[in-house]
Scaffold this motif. Structure first.
Motif, PDB file in Angstrom:
ATOM      1  N   UNK A 259       0.854  -1.194   0.000  1.00  0.00           N
ATOM      2  CA  UNK A 259       0.000   0.000   0.000  1.00  0.00           C
ATOM      3  C   UNK A 259       0.889   1.243   0.000  1.00  0.00           C
ATOM      4  N   UNK A 260       0.584   2.159  -0.907  1.00  0.00           N
ATOM      5  CA  UNK A 260       1.407   3.368  -1.023  1.00  0.00           C
ATOM      6  C   UNK A 260       0.544   4.617  -0.976  1.00  0.00           C
ATOM      7  N   UNK A 261       1.187   5.702  -0.551  1.00  0.00           N
ATOM      8  CA  UNK A 261       0.543   7.012  -0.677  1.00  0.00           C
ATOM      9  C   UNK A 261       1.149   7.656  -1.910  1.00  0.00           C
ATOM     10  N   UNK A 262       0.370   7.745  -2.962  1.00  0.00           N
ATOM     11  CA  UNK A 262       0.909   8.224  -4.235  1.00  0.00           C
ATOM     12  C   UNK A 262       0.880   9.749  -4.297  1.00  0.00           C
ATOM     13  N   UNK A 263       1.916  10.293  -4.864  1.00  0.00           N
ATOM     14  CA  UNK A 263       1.971  11.743  -5.077  1.00  0.00           C
ATOM     15  C   UNK A 263       2.402  12.507  -3.841  1.00  0.00           C
ATOM     16  N   UNK A 264       2.944  11.807  -2.848  1.00  0.00           N
ATOM     17  CA  UNK A 264       3.321  12.487  -1.605  1.00  0.00           C
ATOM     18  C   UNK A 264       4.413  13.525  -1.880  1.00  0.00           C
ATOM     19  N   UNK A 265       4.242  14.706  -1.316  1.00  0.00           N
ATOM     20  CA  UNK A 265       5.271  15.739  -1.430  1.00  0.00           C
ATOM     21  C   UNK A 265       5.258  16.492  -2.752  1.00  0.00           C
ATOM     22  N   UNK A 266       4.282  16.231  -3.619  1.00  0.00           N
ATOM     23  CA  UNK A 266       4.245  16.950  -4.904  1.00  0.00           C
ATOM     24  C   UNK A 266       3.240  18.100  -4.845  1.00  0.00           C
ATOM     25  N   UNK A 267       3.684  19.244  -5.296  1.00  0.00           N
ATOM     26  CA  UNK A 267       2.808  20.421  -5.314  1.00  0.00           C
ATOM     27  C   UNK A 267       1.802  20.336  -6.463  1.00  0.00           C
ATOM     28  N   UNK A 268       0.697  21.041  -6.323  1.00  0.00           N
ATOM     29  CA  UNK A 268      -0.279  21.141  -7.416  1.00  0.00           C
ATOM     30  C   UNK A 268       0.370  21.813  -8.630  1.00  0.00           C
ATOM     31  N   UNK A 269      -0.116  21.448  -9.799  1.00  0.00           N
ATOM     32  CA  UNK A 269       0.426  22.021 -11.041  1.00  0.00           C
ATOM     33  C   UNK A 269      -0.706  22.731 -11.783  1.00  0.00           C
ATOM     34  N   UNK A 270      -0.463  23.958 -12.204  1.00  0.00           N
ATOM     35  CA  UNK A 270      -1.507  24.698 -12.939  1.00  0.00           C
ATOM     36  C   UNK A 270      -1.381  24.450 -14.443  1.00  0.00           C
ATOM     37  N   UNK A 271      -2.497  24.676 -15.128  1.00  0.00           N
ATOM     38  CA  UNK A 271      -2.524  24.662 -16.601  1.00  0.00           C
ATOM     39  C   UNK A 271      -2.260  23.301 -17.246  1.00  0.00           C
ATOM     40  N   UNK A 272      -2.565  22.250 -16.508  1.00  0.00           N
ATOM     41  CA  UNK A 272      -2.544  20.911 -17.127  1.00  0.00           C
ATOM     42  C   UNK A 272      -3.988  20.416 -17.141  1.00  0.00           C
ATOM     43  N   UNK A 273      -4.526  20.202 -18.318  1.00  0.00           N
ATOM     44  CA  UNK A 273      -5.923  19.777 -18.469  1.00  0.00           C
ATOM     45  C   UNK A 273      -5.956  18.339 -18.966  1.00  0.00           C
ATOM     46  N   UNK A 274      -6.517  17.456 -18.147  1.00  0.00           N
ATOM     47  CA  UNK A 274      -6.689  16.069 -18.580  1.00  0.00           C
ATOM     48  C   UNK A 274      -8.072  15.956 -19.225  1.00  0.00           C
ATOM     49  N   UNK A 275      -8.131  15.230 -20.326  1.00  0.00           N
ATOM     50  CA  UNK A 275      -9.393  15.103 -21.070  1.00  0.00           C
ATOM     51  C   UNK A 275      -9.574  13.649 -21.480  1.00  0.00           C
ATOM     52  N   UNK A 276     -10.735  13.082 -21.184  1.00  0.00           N
ATOM     53  CA  UNK A 276     -11.037  11.780 -21.759  1.00  0.00           C
ATOM     54  C   UNK A 276     -11.328  11.997 -23.234  1.00  0.00           C
ATOM     55  N   UNK A 277     -10.416  11.561 -24.087  1.00  0.00           N
ATOM     56  CA  UNK A 277     -10.582  11.809 -25.508  1.00  0.00           C
ATOM     57  C   UNK A 277      -9.775  10.795 -26.297  1.00  0.00           C
TER      58      UNK A 277
END
Ligand SMILES: C[S@@+](CC[C@H](N)C(=O)[O-])C[C@H]1O[C@@H](n2cnc3c(N)ncnc32)[C@H](O)[C@@H]1O
Length: 475
Positions: A259-277
């Protein structure tokens, strides 16, 4: 140690509050992303309201799931399939856990083996709950398939396809992503990526790294698989996600379920848009991107790179850059004809209107979990290919494409064939039969059957019509 839990909760609460405050500004409107997105049905511009993107031209609504717009032509069908996929997983896990319980209680005497089986059983349960929670956060509850489909063998991706990539991206040591980012940085040079499109972005760690390190002004990332993207969206927003890896050949009893905690210690990132496409029918503006990235994508996913290259060309602005990074390791179903090697892919890029500014081949580690006995290395081609300016193309006319000179060769579904309006109904009839597999001969045979016109005459007319469209498209 004791304070770590409350401290983390407080940090998470602060993040969530900040996120709620930013919600109306976040993702789509805070960047020019909406200007880059298009209706997957009619390619019209989109408008945003609270819960959906809407196409005023064809009056369709595309829901936004946990911050990810679903720009697939039939979003309801895709969402239903994802819910069915989750129900399939629930059924498989319940069955697997029952069998493990039966084994543990009945036949297993050795204490260490009992411990391993119990650990696995608990891990499977935890993993399922974590996945259900991620889906629930996007409003996706499981839904059993109708009885006629239940139990049928899975076709295409399942909920767990690319699951290990999520751990590779956000949980394992950074070495693999770091090596990929370095190889890409070396071929890219210092020019910022600008408006960037990722085709098949997976769990999106490389999206994050290139966006931050290579100066992307706005990044759009497309994928069709829900779990990696739902996890990635949270982490890109500065949250963490608990997720359990179940390696297929664990190194030790403890590694049976990690079991892991994913993304630990990473800051939020602006201007990245994920799209189901769908990357092969991308819901984005043509000619609008400074950079298109395909990473670990061409061999695994594109039915034929010779079809993908002209599409990437159409998505880029003049002088825009196609960055490709990946090996040549094809799925078994890929026809031998389309199992290109590194030199063929480079040639395809050139034939499709690219100058290869910089290429690199190196051997890199791939999918080596710290919990698993398996892992491999792959020989990876990385290139930065520049879309050649129109004038330069005209000076160096390219040879006729193989599918025109050999009328038995499959015709790729070129972007140029999507052009509307078409000059004559005959063009419409021909283009409607181009499916990526049919050749000029096959289309001639089909139209001849329908309209009783001699095949030979049709062959000439079809060839002229497609050559015309292809020429127009590259002009
Ligand atoms: C081998 S993975 C590579 C993922 C990613 N590029 C990375 O950096 O790890 C291929 C990805 O392509 C996605 N994919 C497959 N077919 C696709 C399609 N038609 N449109 C968009 N994405 C697709 C899969 O869901 C998967 O996430």
């Amino acid at each position: 140690m004791v304070a770590a839990g409350p401290a983390r909760r407080e940090r998470d609460a602060r993040r969530l509050l900040r996120r709620a405050e930013d919600e109306s500004e976040r993702d789509l409107t805070a960047t020019d992303a909406l200007e880059l997105l298009r209706c997957p049905t009619c390619e019209g511009s989109l408008e945003r309201d609270a819960a959906a993107l809407r196409c005023p031209r064809c009056a369709k609504a595309f829901p936004i799931l946990a911050g990810i717009p679903c720009l697939l032509p039939d979003p309801a069908a895709a969402i239903l399939e994802w819910r069915h996929g989750l129900a399939d997983l629930e059924r498989i896990v319940a069955h697997g856990r029952d069998r493990l319980l039966a084994d543990t209680t009945a036949s297993v005497r050795r204490a260490s083996t009992r411990r391993r089986l119990e650990h696995l059983r608990n891990g499977l349960g935890a993993q399922l709950e974590q996945i259900q929670s991620v889906f629930r956060g996007a409003g996706l509850e499981s839904r059993a398939r109708p009885p006629a489909e239940a139990g049928a063998p899975a076709v295409g991706d399942t909920t767990l396809s690319y699951f290990h990539q999520i751990h590779r991206d956000w949980g394992w040591p950074d070495a693999e992503i770091e090596a990929a980012a370095i190889a890409i940085a070396e071929v890219c040079g210092k020019d910022p990526l600008g408006k960037t499109l990722f085709l098949g972005a997976g769990a999106a760690r490389l999206v994050r790294e290139l966006h931050l390190r290579q100066g992307a002004s706005a990044t759009i990332a497309l994928d069709i698989n829900p779990l990696p993207f739902l996890v990635a969206r949270k982490i890109l927003d500065g949250e963490t996600v608990r997720l359990t890896e179940i390696p297929n050949s664990p190194r030790s009893i403890d590694d049976v379920a990690v079991e892991r905690t994913l993304g630990e210690g990473l800051e939020a990132v602006a201007n990245v848009t994920l799209v189901f496409g769908d990357a092969f029918s991308p819901p984005v503006a043509r000619g609008a991107f400074d950079t298109v990235v395909t990473a670990w994508f061409v061999d695994q996913v594109a039915p034929d790179a010779a079809e993908l290259a002209p599409l990437v060309h159409a998505l880029l602005r003049e002088n825009g850059t196609w960055i490709n990074h990946g090996p040549f390791v094809y799925p078994a179903a890929r026809p031998v004809r389309a199992r290109y090697t590194a030199d063929e892919l480079s040639e395809i890029a050139r034939d499709s209107g690219f100058d290869l500014d910089s290429t690199d081949i190196r051997r890199l580690t791939f999918m080596e979990s710290p919990a698993c006995n398996q892992g491999r290395t792959e020989r990876i081609l990385t290139f930065a290919a520049r879309k050649v300016a129109l004038a330069a193309r005209e000076e160096t006319p390219s040879a006729e494409p193989a599918w025109l000179s050999d009328t038995s060769a499959p015709i790729p579904r070129l972007e140029a064939f999507r052009a509307r309006p078409l000059p004559h109904p005959f063009f419409t009839a021909v283009v409607a039969l181009v499916d990526g597999a049919r050749s000029i001969d096959a289309i001639a045979a089909e139209i001849s059957r329908q309209q009783r016109i001699p095949e030979d005459a049709l062959r000439v007319a079809i060839r002229a019509c497609l050559a015309d469209l292809a020429r127009e498209g590259s002009a």
